[in-house]
Design a protein around this motif. Structure first.
Motif, PDB file in Angstrom:
ATOM      1  N   THR A  29       0.845  -1.190   0.000  1.00 16.54           N
ATOM      2  CA  THR A  29       0.000   0.000   0.000  1.00 16.54           C
ATOM      3  C   THR A  29       0.881   1.240   0.000  1.00 16.54           C
ATOM      4  O   THR A  29       2.064   1.175   0.329  1.00 16.54           O
ATOM      5  CB  THR A  29      -0.914   0.026   1.225  1.00 16.54           C
ATOM      6  N   ASN A  30       0.291   2.373  -0.352  1.00 19.20           N
ATOM      7  CA  ASN A  30       1.087   3.597  -0.375  1.00 19.20           C
ATOM      8  C   ASN A  30       1.196   4.199   1.027  1.00 19.20           C
ATOM      9  O   ASN A  30       0.599   3.697   1.990  1.00 19.20           O
ATOM     10  CB  ASN A  30       0.523   4.601  -1.379  1.00 19.20           C
ATOM     11  N   PHE A  31       1.953   5.249   1.157  1.00 14.96           N
ATOM     12  CA  PHE A  31       2.250   5.846   2.456  1.00 14.96           C
ATOM     13  C   PHE A  31       0.997   6.299   3.180  1.00 14.96           C
ATOM     14  O   PHE A  31       0.856   6.097   4.383  1.00 14.96           O
ATOM     15  CB  PHE A  31       3.220   7.028   2.269  1.00 14.96           C
ATOM     16  N   TRP A  32       0.061   6.924   2.475  1.00 17.50           N
ATOM     17  CA  TRP A  32      -1.112   7.487   3.137  1.00 17.50           C
ATOM     18  C   TRP A  32      -2.059   6.413   3.643  1.00 17.50           C
ATOM     19  O   TRP A  32      -2.704   6.580   4.684  1.00 17.50           O
ATOM     20  CB  TRP A  32      -1.828   8.471   2.211  1.00 17.50           C
ATOM     21  N   VAL A  33      -2.144   5.306   2.949  1.00 18.94           N
ATOM     22  CA  VAL A  33      -2.969   4.197   3.437  1.00 18.94           C
ATOM     23  C   VAL A  33      -2.325   3.588   4.676  1.00 18.94           C
ATOM     24  O   VAL A  33      -3.005   3.276   5.654  1.00 18.94           O
ATOM     25  CB  VAL A  33      -3.163   3.142   2.327  1.00 18.94           C
ATOM     26  N   ASP A  34      -0.996   3.423   4.646  1.00 12.80           N
ATOM     27  CA  ASP A  34      -0.287   2.936   5.834  1.00 12.80           C
ATOM     28  C   ASP A  34      -0.452   3.903   6.997  1.00 12.80           C
ATOM     29  O   ASP A  34      -0.644   3.480   8.138  1.00 12.80           O
ATOM     30  CB  ASP A  34       1.200   2.749   5.542  1.00 12.80           C
ATOM     31  N   PHE A  35      -0.375   5.193   6.717  1.00 14.56           N
ATOM     32  CA  PHE A  35      -0.555   6.202   7.757  1.00 14.56           C
ATOM     33  C   PHE A  35      -1.930   6.072   8.400  1.00 14.56           C
ATOM     34  O   PHE A  35      -2.064   6.088   9.617  1.00 14.56           O
ATOM     35  CB  PHE A  35      -0.379   7.597   7.146  1.00 14.56           C
ATOM     36  N   LYS A  36      -2.951   5.891   7.574  1.00 16.74           N
ATOM     37  CA  LYS A  36      -4.313   5.738   8.090  1.00 16.74           C
ATOM     38  C   LYS A  36      -4.439   4.482   8.947  1.00 16.74           C
ATOM     39  O   LYS A  36      -5.108   4.481   9.977  1.00 16.74           O
ATOM     40  CB  LYS A  36      -5.301   5.671   6.941  1.00 16.74           C
ATOM     41  N   ASN A  37      -3.783   3.402   8.558  1.00 18.31           N
ATOM     42  CA  ASN A  37      -3.872   2.151   9.310  1.00 18.31           C
ATOM     43  C   ASN A  37      -3.085   2.183  10.615  1.00 18.31           C
ATOM     44  O   ASN A  37      -3.399   1.439  11.533  1.00 18.31           O
ATOM     45  CB  ASN A  37      -3.384   0.980   8.458  1.00 18.31           C
ATOM     46  N   VAL A  38      -2.071   3.023  10.709  1.00 18.31           N
ATOM     47  CA  VAL A  38      -1.195   3.030  11.884  1.00 18.31           C
ATOM     48  C   VAL A  38      -1.556   4.125  12.876  1.00 18.31           C
ATOM     49  O   VAL A  38      -1.447   3.929  14.084  1.00 18.31           O
ATOM     50  CB  VAL A  38       0.287   3.180  11.441  1.00 18.31           C
ATOM     51  N   TRP A  39      -2.037   5.263  12.441  1.00 10.95           N
ATOM     52  CA  TRP A  39      -2.114   6.433  13.321  1.00 10.95           C
ATOM     53  C   TRP A  39      -3.047   6.243  14.506  1.00 10.95           C
ATOM     54  O   TRP A  39      -2.789   6.746  15.590  1.00 10.95           O
ATOM     55  CB  TRP A  39      -2.490   7.694  12.551  1.00 10.95           C
TER      56      TRP A  39
END
Length: 75
Positions: free
Chosen positions: A39-49
């Protein structure tokens, strides 16, 4: 004046450290590039934050820095 300087000296490194740890969490969430099924950075960011302790630590430290920087002596 010295109190504000001490607050910045103590809290700024903690803020930067927790921000760096959060970035490492996001970067290591999906090690595959997007074209290989990752996945791209923003999807990872959404999943982690929302479950990251370091993200909330960075937010609390940021608010403490702002609170103490605008705090005025009374009396």
């Amino acid at each position: 004046m010295k109190f504000k300087l001490m607050v910045w000296i103590l809290l700024l490194p903690i803020f930067l450290f927790s921000l760096g740890i959060f970035f490492l969490e996001v970067a290591s969430y999906s090690t595959s590039p997007p074209d290989q099924g990752g996945t791209n950075f923003w999807v990872d960011f959404k999943n982690v934050w929302y479950r990251s302790v370091s993200f909330y630590t960075a937010l609390v430290i940021m608010f403490l820095l702002l609170f103490f920087s605008f705090l005025k002596k009374r009396g």
